[in-house]
Write a protein that holds these residues in place. Structure first.
Motif, mmCIF file in Angstrom:
data_model
loop_
_atom_site.group_PDB
_atom_site.id
_atom_site.type_symbol
_atom_site.label_atom_id
_atom_site.label_comp_id
_atom_site.label_asym_id
_atom_site.label_seq_id
_atom_site.Cartn_x
_atom_site.Cartn_y
_atom_site.Cartn_z
ATOM 1 N N LEU A 149 50.384 57.062 35.577
ATOM 2 C CA LEU A 149 50.795 57.267 36.962
ATOM 3 C C LEU A 149 51.294 55.967 37.560
ATOM 4 O O LEU A 149 52.274 55.923 38.288
ATOM 5 C CB LEU A 149 49.619 57.815 37.783
ATOM 6 N N ASP A 154 44.738 54.187 35.338
ATOM 7 C CA ASP A 154 45.747 55.207 35.199
ATOM 8 C C ASP A 154 46.466 55.157 33.853
ATOM 9 O O ASP A 154 47.397 55.910 33.639
ATOM 10 C CB ASP A 154 46.794 55.058 36.320
ATOM 11 N N SER A 213 39.099 59.997 35.619
ATOM 12 C CA SER A 213 39.184 61.372 36.113
ATOM 13 C C SER A 213 38.960 61.435 37.615
ATOM 14 O O SER A 213 39.645 62.183 38.331
ATOM 15 C CB SER A 213 38.154 62.250 35.390
ATOM 16 N N LEU A 245 42.125 60.207 39.367
ATOM 17 C CA LEU A 245 43.189 61.207 39.342
ATOM 18 C C LEU A 245 42.879 62.361 40.291
ATOM 19 O O LEU A 245 43.786 62.914 40.924
ATOM 20 C CB LEU A 245 43.385 61.727 37.917
ATOM 21 N N LEU A 246 41.585 62.721 40.396
ATOM 22 C CA LEU A 246 41.196 63.785 41.321
ATOM 23 C C LEU A 246 41.452 63.363 42.766
ATOM 24 O O LEU A 246 41.940 64.159 43.583
ATOM 25 C CB LEU A 246 39.722 64.136 41.120
ATOM 26 N N HIS A 303 43.686 61.258 43.722
ATOM 27 C CA HIS A 303 45.138 61.251 43.907
ATOM 28 C C HIS A 303 45.680 62.666 44.142
ATOM 29 O O HIS A 303 46.552 62.873 44.990
ATOM 30 C CB HIS A 303 45.823 60.633 42.682
ATOM 31 N N SER A 304 45.141 63.622 43.368
ATOM 32 C CA SER A 304 45.670 64.981 43.477
ATOM 33 C C SER A 304 45.235 65.679 44.757
ATOM 34 O O SER A 304 45.931 66.554 45.258
ATOM 35 C CB SER A 304 45.211 65.801 42.258
ATOM 36 N N THR A 305 44.067 65.295 45.288
ATOM 37 C CA THR A 305 43.562 65.965 46.490
ATOM 38 C C THR A 305 43.959 65.244 47.777
ATOM 39 O O THR A 305 44.228 65.873 48.805
ATOM 40 C CB THR A 305 42.028 66.082 46.435
ATOM 41 N N GLU A 343 48.093 59.536 46.497
ATOM 42 C CA GLU A 343 47.857 58.250 45.850
ATOM 43 C C GLU A 343 47.612 57.108 46.833
ATOM 44 O O GLU A 343 46.866 56.188 46.535
ATOM 45 C CB GLU A 343 49.033 57.901 44.942
#
Length: 322
Positions: free
Chosen positions: A3, A10, A107, A110-111, A113-115, A118
């Protein structure tokens, strides 16, 4: 997959991150094993060195004072192998711990970032949360190995457990499953702020230090060392309490230090230590712990970054050959 290619958490696939974390843990543990044994012996020493010898209830146990004298004492009394006592469960612990820690850290990042996106959280806050999640998950999942490491390192020439497998069987028989998780509460209470603060400081310092060139070191290693020293000092009393609770149970009076009191929980242990040993009693072994944790963190992060590049390179070559 990346990412942000310049950020540790990342880089690489999940498998590559796991393999790199395990490799880093394996190498770092072997390097710092003697200092780890010394730290545990000092943490379990309950008598105050300022008390007259006649007032110390030692039951034949040794008197340790300082890192180098303790190293010499162990070498003289137990031989060179005494400095690597508990290394088998410790190697398993460090490999599994590092693999789970880095995987959970990545993990969690990334979670977030997705929720949240970033750039929603400041980098230090994001690293603190991800580090706390990674440390908590790794501590809970590998805790029985940590307990076994402590008990083997606490043994003198009179062995409490003949082997790793016999130790597992004996603890299961005499203490049940709960026996493998003695001290988990203070362990989690220590590791969550420790790892959160460690990664927050590390990720803050790593970018400005990334161009720093030092003999046998890198900016990442320096950042890891500074982060480890600050985080360890702040959470050390909980680490000491965890060690004291880990050797509770039927074998409590059979280790090198045979005068370890019986504690009623983490808070009870802390109160008893302060009452009997003073506030300084909560920091027994801090010096060697800092000597241990600083190179351990530096070796871990240095090895992790290079192992991740190696495994990523293997993955790229495998893809190109297909």
């Amino acid at each position: 997959m990346s990412l942000k290619g310049d950020r540790l958490k990342d880089e690489g696939s999940r498998l590559q991150v796991t393999a790199a974390g395990a490799t880093a843990g394996l190498i770092a543990r072997f390097v710092i094993a003697p200092l780890d044994v010394v730290k545990i012996r000092l943490q379990l020493q309950t008598h105050s060195l300022s008390d007259p010898l006649s007032q110390r209830n030692l039951h034949g146990g040794p008197i340790y004072k300082g890192t180098l004298p303790t190293l010499r004492h162990i070498l003289r009394a137990e031989g060179i192998t005494g400095l690597w006592k508990g290394n088998v469960p410790a190697e398993l612990l460090y490999v599994c711990y590092s693999a789970v820690q880095f995987t959970a850290y990545r993990s969690a990042t990334l979670l977030l970032h997705s929720t949240l996106g970033e750039d929603t959280l400041p980098q230090a806050a994001e690293s603190f949360i991800a580090g706390a999640v990674g440390g908590g998950a790794a501590t809970a999942s590998t805790y029985p190995l940590d307990l076994l490491r402590t008990r083997f390192a606490a043994q003198g020439n009179d062995k409490v457990y003949a082997s790793l497998w016999r130790a597992v069987a004996q603890i299961q028989r005499e203490e049940g499953v709960r026996g493998f998780f003695r001290g988990l509460g203070p362990g989690l209470a220590q590791i969550v702020p420790y790892m959160g603060f460690f990664f927050a400081v590390y990720e803050t310092l790593r970018p400005p230090l990334s161009g720093l060139e030092l003999p046998f070191s890198t900016g990442g290693a320096v950042a890891g060392t500074v982060a480890s020293v600050l985080a360890k000092t702040g959470t050390f009393p909980l680490d000491l309490v965890r060690k004291r609770i880990q050797v509770q149970g039927p074998t409590r009076g059979m280790y090198v230090h045979k005068n370890i009191p019986e504690y009623a929980g983490a808070l009870g242990a802390m109160r008893m230590i302060v009452r009997n040993e003073g506030f300084r009693g909560l920091y027994r072994g801090l010096t060697v712990s800092l000597l241990k944790s600083a190179p351990a963190s530096a070796v871990t992060m240095w090895t992790y970054e290079r192992a991740l590049k190696f495994y990523s390179g293997l993955g790229e070559r495998s893809e190109q050959s297909l």
